[in-house]
Design a protein around this motif. Structure first.
Motif, short mmCIF file in Angstrom:
data_model
loop_
_atom_site.label_atom_id
_atom_site.label_comp_id
_atom_site.label_asym_id
_atom_site.label_seq_id
_atom_site.Cartn_x
_atom_site.Cartn_y
_atom_site.Cartn_z
N ILE A 122 7.03 8.52 6.67
CA ILE A 122 6.70 8.56 5.24
C ILE A 122 6.94 7.22 4.56
O ILE A 122 6.62 7.07 3.39
CB ILE A 122 7.49 9.66 4.51
N ASP A 123 7.47 6.22 5.28
CA ASP A 123 7.65 4.92 4.63
C ASP A 123 6.38 4.08 4.70
O ASP A 123 5.74 3.83 3.69
CB ASP A 123 8.87 4.17 5.20
N GLN A 125 3.55 4.95 6.29
CA GLN A 125 2.36 5.81 6.35
C GLN A 125 1.28 5.26 7.25
O GLN A 125 0.12 5.23 6.87
CB GLN A 125 1.72 5.92 4.97
N PRO A 226 3.45 0.55 -8.73
CA PRO A 226 2.29 1.03 -9.51
C PRO A 226 2.47 0.70 -10.99
O PRO A 226 3.59 0.64 -11.49
CB PRO A 226 2.29 2.53 -9.27
N LEU B 132 2.55 2.46 0.19
CA LEU B 132 3.68 2.82 1.03
C LEU B 132 4.44 3.91 0.29
O LEU B 132 4.34 4.00 -0.94
CB LEU B 132 4.59 1.61 1.25
N PHE B 133 5.19 4.72 1.00
CA PHE B 133 5.96 5.80 0.35
C PHE B 133 5.06 6.63 -0.56
O PHE B 133 5.41 6.93 -1.70
CB PHE B 133 7.13 5.23 -0.44
N SER B 134 3.86 6.99 -0.08
CA SER B 134 2.91 7.81 -0.85
C SER B 134 2.54 7.21 -2.19
O SER B 134 2.21 7.95 -3.10
CB SER B 134 3.47 9.21 -1.11
N GLY B 135 2.62 5.91 -2.33
CA GLY B 135 2.22 5.31 -3.60
C GLY B 135 3.38 4.95 -4.49
O GLY B 135 3.18 4.55 -5.64
N LYS B 136 4.62 5.10 -4.01
CA LYS B 136 5.76 4.62 -4.81
C LYS B 136 5.73 3.09 -4.87
O LYS B 136 6.28 2.49 -5.78
CB LYS B 136 7.09 5.08 -4.19
#
Lengths: 257, 323
Positions: A122-123, A125, A226, B132-136
């Protein structure tokens, strides 16, 4: 008979990710490290396999910095793995590098009947290491499995594809499988399991020795967060007025209808 | 000039939008564009690929490729790469692409950049932005020079051109010797609910614990119909068995990027917020004004979802003129 379970230590999913000073990576200070959630399904499936194949040795293996990565092997041992192999390696390897190191380590440690991984870490991906590992070992693979059974050296698995559809795949062992959520319900480590795991000696290998000429095919740089979004426009009124206003905004202001 | 080979995917309706996006990107970037299509219907796609910018189309029409067999597909993509000698191989970050590309990359001693959300071509080198990290967080990914660049892009990230650079493609058949399959698909289990995967969906309506009971997911399905939306779910309700894992949005589920995302009765755990962070417009409906979801939403309605949803469904039916 040996079953290898490839596991990775990753930041807990609760972690609020911050960048380091030069934005060349994430700030790792203060992070709580855990076993990659998908790898828990792989460890559990290995234990279930051993239950039906007495005499199986489960070898948990991880590639990561020696200073912290051994802890994830203790978790696997506490769940029920028999041995732990820690391959000391730098942070942030490209998945192709990880897959080469794992292949070299597994080949060195003996013949594997079954290799289980999580479908992705999960890091980063990347969703890549299980398939690359299979190719490096010249074994078949099935990724993203949510059902596993085995009989007479052939596994029958279900692979989750898209929108809930599945493929039923027959795979001749030895083979590599990548676990999805839904494959099983991972057990919690028992207290005696945790105590026993603490006493076990981990086998230590080094990536530099296993793969001396390793270079990265892909590098990551210029990390960014983001863009912050303004808080929601809260739409006032009674339900009927709220609904009318919302639909109008979606159509005329956001233009998404 | 940069040579790009695209691995195209189709469904019974024709080329997938995600494949068209790759084609339009490559042709707009001025690359020499070749496309590989597979299966016995592959040749029917050649004209459409040309209209969308393909200069060369390789058709691997063997019936062994009608279903995704990883080893046969790996041999086919490898053969196409040997023939075209591309600088870049592009595919979609689909269930198939994510399985296939890493295997071929390992065979050709390179790696894969997966889940790309932005891509730039400078000379023959690509630079890809990936979450990465689902968009974090995000990072820029690049290949070392001399390595074959294999990239998987997410759906709905690249614009389609209003007028694609239409070509008359050179079509060749790609013959690959049959492969002894050690992993073989025996059958397919069709999905029962959603028709489109969450990762490709343009509109998603997701529900959480606020729905109170699994049978209330029907309220979301009703809302999804006039919008032609895909239904998603929070981890809490997937873990409770109300919805299947294929519907989960979040760090241990799908990372999504629709233009419109409805979060209904979802408070907004950090893992869920990460998974939905690629959405352009987010609507949150929740009875708790302090729910974290409102911090990440574009529009918020504080209220009782059991009152709001039926009204909203009716309003969309009226406005979108879909009975």
């Amino acid at each position: 008979m040996s079953v290898f379970v490839c596991i990775k230590q990753v930041p807990d999913t609760e972690t609020k990710i911050k960048l380091n000073a030069g934005s060349s990576g994430i700030e790792t200070n203060g992070i709580k490290w855990v076993m990659n959630p998908y790898d828990e399904f792989a460890v559990e499936e290995a234990i279930k396999f051993r239950d039906t194949h007495p005499g199986t040795q489960i070898i948990a293996i991880t590639v990561g910095p020696k200073a912290r990565a051994g802890e994830v092997l203790r978790t696997a041992l506490a769940m029920g793995a028999d041995e732990g192999v820690l391959v000391d390696a730098p942070e942030n390897l490209d998945p192709a590098q990880t897959a080469k190191i794992l292949a070299a380590a597994i080949a060195q440690e003996g013949a594997a009947e079954l290799i289980l991984c999580g479908k992705m870490a999960i890091d980063d991906q990347a969703n890549s290491v299980p398939q690359m590992l299979a190719e490096n070992l010249k074994l078949p693979h099935t990724s993203v499995i949510s059902k596993f059974s085995e009989s007479g050296g052939v596994a029958e698995v279900e692979r989750d594809t898209e929108a809930g559809a599945k493929e039923v795949v027959a795979v001749t062992l030895p083979a590599v499988f990548a676990a999805n959520k839904g494959l099983n319900t991972p057990r919690y480590a028992s207290l005696p399991g945790i105590m026993k795991a603490k006493k076990k000696v981990l086998k230590e290998l080094s990536a530099a020795t296993l793969c001396p000429d390793l270079t990265a095919a892909v590098t990551l740089s210029k990390y960014s967060l983001p863009a912050e979004k303004p808080a929601a426009q809260i739409i006032p009124g009674d339900p009927a007025a709220q609904v009318k206003a919302l639909v109008q905004k979606l159509r005329d202001e956001a233009k998404v209808l | 000039m940069s040579k790009i080979l695209i691995f195209a995917e189709a469904n019974p309706q024709g080329l997938r939008r995600s494949s068209l996006e790759l084609l339009h990107f490559a042709s707009a970037a001025g690359a020499e564009v070749s496309v590989l299509v597979t299966g016995s219907h592959g040749k029917d796609l050649a004209a459409d690929l040309g209209k969308n910018g393909a200069q060369k189309v390789l058709v691997a029409g063997d019936a062994q490729l009608d279903m995704y067999q990883p080893e046969a597909y790996a041999a086919t993509l490898e053969a196409a790469i040997q023939q075209i000698k591309p600088d870049v191989v592009l595919g979609s970050a689909s269930a198939l692409g994510k399985d296939l590309f890493p295997r071929v990359a390992a065979r050709l001693d390179t790696s894969v950049i997966s889940d790309g959300v932005e891509i730039k071509l400078a000379g023959t080198q690509v630079e890809v932005k990936k979450p990465l990290f689902s968009g974090k967080c995000f990072a820029q990914a690049q290949f070392a020079s001399g390595k074959l660049q294999m990239v998987l892009m997410r759906a709905n990230q690249l614009p389609l051109l209003a007028t694609p650079n239409s070509k008359t493609p050179e079509v060749t058949e790609l013959k690959v010797p049959p492969v002894d399959l050690k992993a073989k698909i025996k059958s397919l289990i069709q999905a029962t609910g959603n028709k489109m995967d969450l990762t490709e969906a343009n509109i998603i309506v997701s529900g959480g614990r606020g729905l109170k009971d699994p049978k209330n997911f029907s309220l979301l399905e009703d809302l999804a119909k006039p919008l032609n939306a895909t239904v998603g779910a929070s981890r809490a309700v997937v873990d409770a068995g109300w919805a299947s894992h294929s519907m989960q949005v979040g760090q241990t589920g799908k990372t999504v990027a629709p233009s419109l995302y409805f979060a209904v009765g979802i408070s907004g755990a950090i893992q869920h917020l990460a998974g939905m962070s690629g959405s352009k417009v987010v609507v949150a409906i929740n009875n708790d004004p302090n729910a974290p979801i409102f911090q990440k939403a574009t529009y918020g309605i504080v209220g009782d979802l059991f009152q709001i949803l039926p009204l909203l469904t009716e309003e969309f039916k009226t406005v979108l003129n879909k009975g």
